[in-house]
Scaffold this motif. Structure first.
Motif, short mmCIF file in Angstrom:
data_model
loop_
_atom_site.label_atom_id
_atom_site.label_comp_id
_atom_site.label_asym_id
_atom_site.label_seq_id
_atom_site.Cartn_x
_atom_site.Cartn_y
_atom_site.Cartn_z
N GLN A 23 11.51 11.60 6.10
CA GLN A 23 12.08 10.34 5.40
C GLN A 23 12.40 10.38 4.14
O GLN A 23 13.55 9.80 3.58
CB GLN A 23 10.86 9.15 5.58
CG GLN A 23 11.09 7.67 5.21
CD GLN A 23 12.33 7.33 5.98
OE1 GLN A 23 12.27 7.37 7.13
NE2 GLN A 23 13.54 6.75 5.29
N GLN A 24 11.84 11.32 3.12
CA GLN A 24 12.22 11.50 2.00
C GLN A 24 13.79 12.19 1.81
O GLN A 24 14.54 11.67 1.18
CB GLN A 24 11.32 12.42 1.23
CG GLN A 24 9.97 11.59 0.81
CD GLN A 24 9.23 12.71 0.17
OE1 GLN A 24 9.02 13.87 0.79
NE2 GLN A 24 8.53 12.12 -0.89
N GLU A 25 13.81 13.03 2.89
CA GLU A 25 15.15 13.51 2.90
C GLU A 25 16.47 12.76 3.39
O GLU A 25 17.59 12.91 2.80
CB GLU A 25 15.34 14.91 3.95
CG GLU A 25 14.55 16.26 3.56
CD GLU A 25 14.42 17.27 4.48
OE1 GLU A 25 15.22 17.04 5.54
OE2 GLU A 25 13.64 18.09 4.29
N ILE A 26 16.09 11.89 4.06
CA ILE A 26 16.97 10.71 4.64
C ILE A 26 17.29 10.03 3.53
O ILE A 26 18.57 9.56 3.50
CB ILE A 26 16.53 9.98 5.67
CG1 ILE A 26 16.49 10.81 7.34
CG2 ILE A 26 17.28 8.78 6.14
CD1 ILE A 26 15.50 10.37 8.25
N ASP A 27 16.24 9.38 2.74
CA ASP A 27 16.50 8.87 1.80
C ASP A 27 17.15 9.10 0.54
O ASP A 27 18.44 8.58 0.13
CB ASP A 27 15.26 8.28 1.00
CG ASP A 27 14.48 7.24 1.87
OD1 ASP A 27 14.86 6.51 2.94
OD2 ASP A 27 13.13 7.13 1.91
N TYR A 75 19.41 11.68 0.78
CA TYR A 75 20.83 11.81 1.63
C TYR A 75 21.63 10.40 1.45
O TYR A 75 22.82 10.49 0.93
CB TYR A 75 20.81 12.20 2.95
CG TYR A 75 22.17 12.08 3.68
CD1 TYR A 75 23.10 13.25 3.55
CD2 TYR A 75 22.70 11.16 4.38
CE1 TYR A 75 24.24 13.23 3.90
CE2 TYR A 75 23.80 10.93 5.07
CZ TYR A 75 24.69 12.23 5.04
OH TYR A 75 25.85 12.30 5.61
N ALA A 76 20.85 9.26 1.85
CA ALA A 76 21.67 7.93 1.88
C ALA A 76 21.93 7.45 0.27
O ALA A 76 23.05 6.93 0.34
CB ALA A 76 20.62 6.96 2.46
N ILE A 77 20.69 7.78 -0.44
CA ILE A 77 21.18 7.06 -2.01
C ILE A 77 22.26 7.89 -2.55
O ILE A 77 22.91 7.24 -3.34
CB ILE A 77 19.70 7.40 -2.64
CG1 ILE A 77 18.86 6.47 -2.21
CG2 ILE A 77 20.07 7.16 -4.03
CD1 ILE A 77 17.45 6.52 -2.97
N ASP A 78 22.26 9.32 -2.23
CA ASP A 78 23.56 10.37 -2.51
C ASP A 78 24.94 9.39 -2.09
O ASP A 78 25.97 9.35 -3.08
CB ASP A 78 23.46 11.53 -2.38
CG ASP A 78 24.74 12.41 -2.81
OD1 ASP A 78 24.93 12.27 -3.90
OD2 ASP A 78 25.36 12.98 -1.77
N LYS A 79 25.04 9.05 -0.88
CA LYS A 79 26.20 8.39 -0.39
C LYS A 79 26.53 7.19 -1.07
O LYS A 79 27.58 7.09 -1.29
CB LYS A 79 26.09 8.55 1.07
CG LYS A 79 25.73 9.89 1.96
CD LYS A 79 27.30 10.54 1.69
CE LYS A 79 27.26 11.73 2.48
NZ LYS A 79 28.27 12.71 2.17
#
Length: 90
Positions: free
Chosen positions: A7-11, A13-17
């Motif tokens: 979940q931290q990795e997904i978050d 990634y999403a925040i970067d995009k």
């Protein structure tokens, strides 16, 4: 070395995009608007943190979020969101 959860990795990634997209949107804006992240618990959203404007309304629909996350931010989307902000700020 600490490992991130899935979940931290997904978050991250999403925040970067989303951060890339906000930079693009800000180049189009004609009004001053605060774009920030807010945690929402809506099952329609792919990610927990979404973009909000002036700490009040969610900038992107879940479909637009998918587009940014899976295909990268583009100038067409940035212009569309900047126009949306300009209309709502008037």
């Amino acid at each position: 070395m600490q490992h991130l959860t899935e979940q931290q990795e997904i978050d991250i990634y999403a925040i970067d995009k989303f951060h890339q997209l906000t930079g693009m949107v800000s180049r189009y804006l004609k009004v001053r608007a605060m774009i920030d992240y807010k945690e929402v618990h809506d099952p329609a959203n792919i990610v927990k943190h979404v973009l909000v404007v002036n700490d009040s309304w969610q900038l992107m629909t879940p479909r637009e979020q998918e587009e940014v996350l899976f295909f990268n931010p583009d100038w067409k989307m940035a212009k569309k969101l900047a126009d949306r902000i300009n209309k709502l700020e008037k």
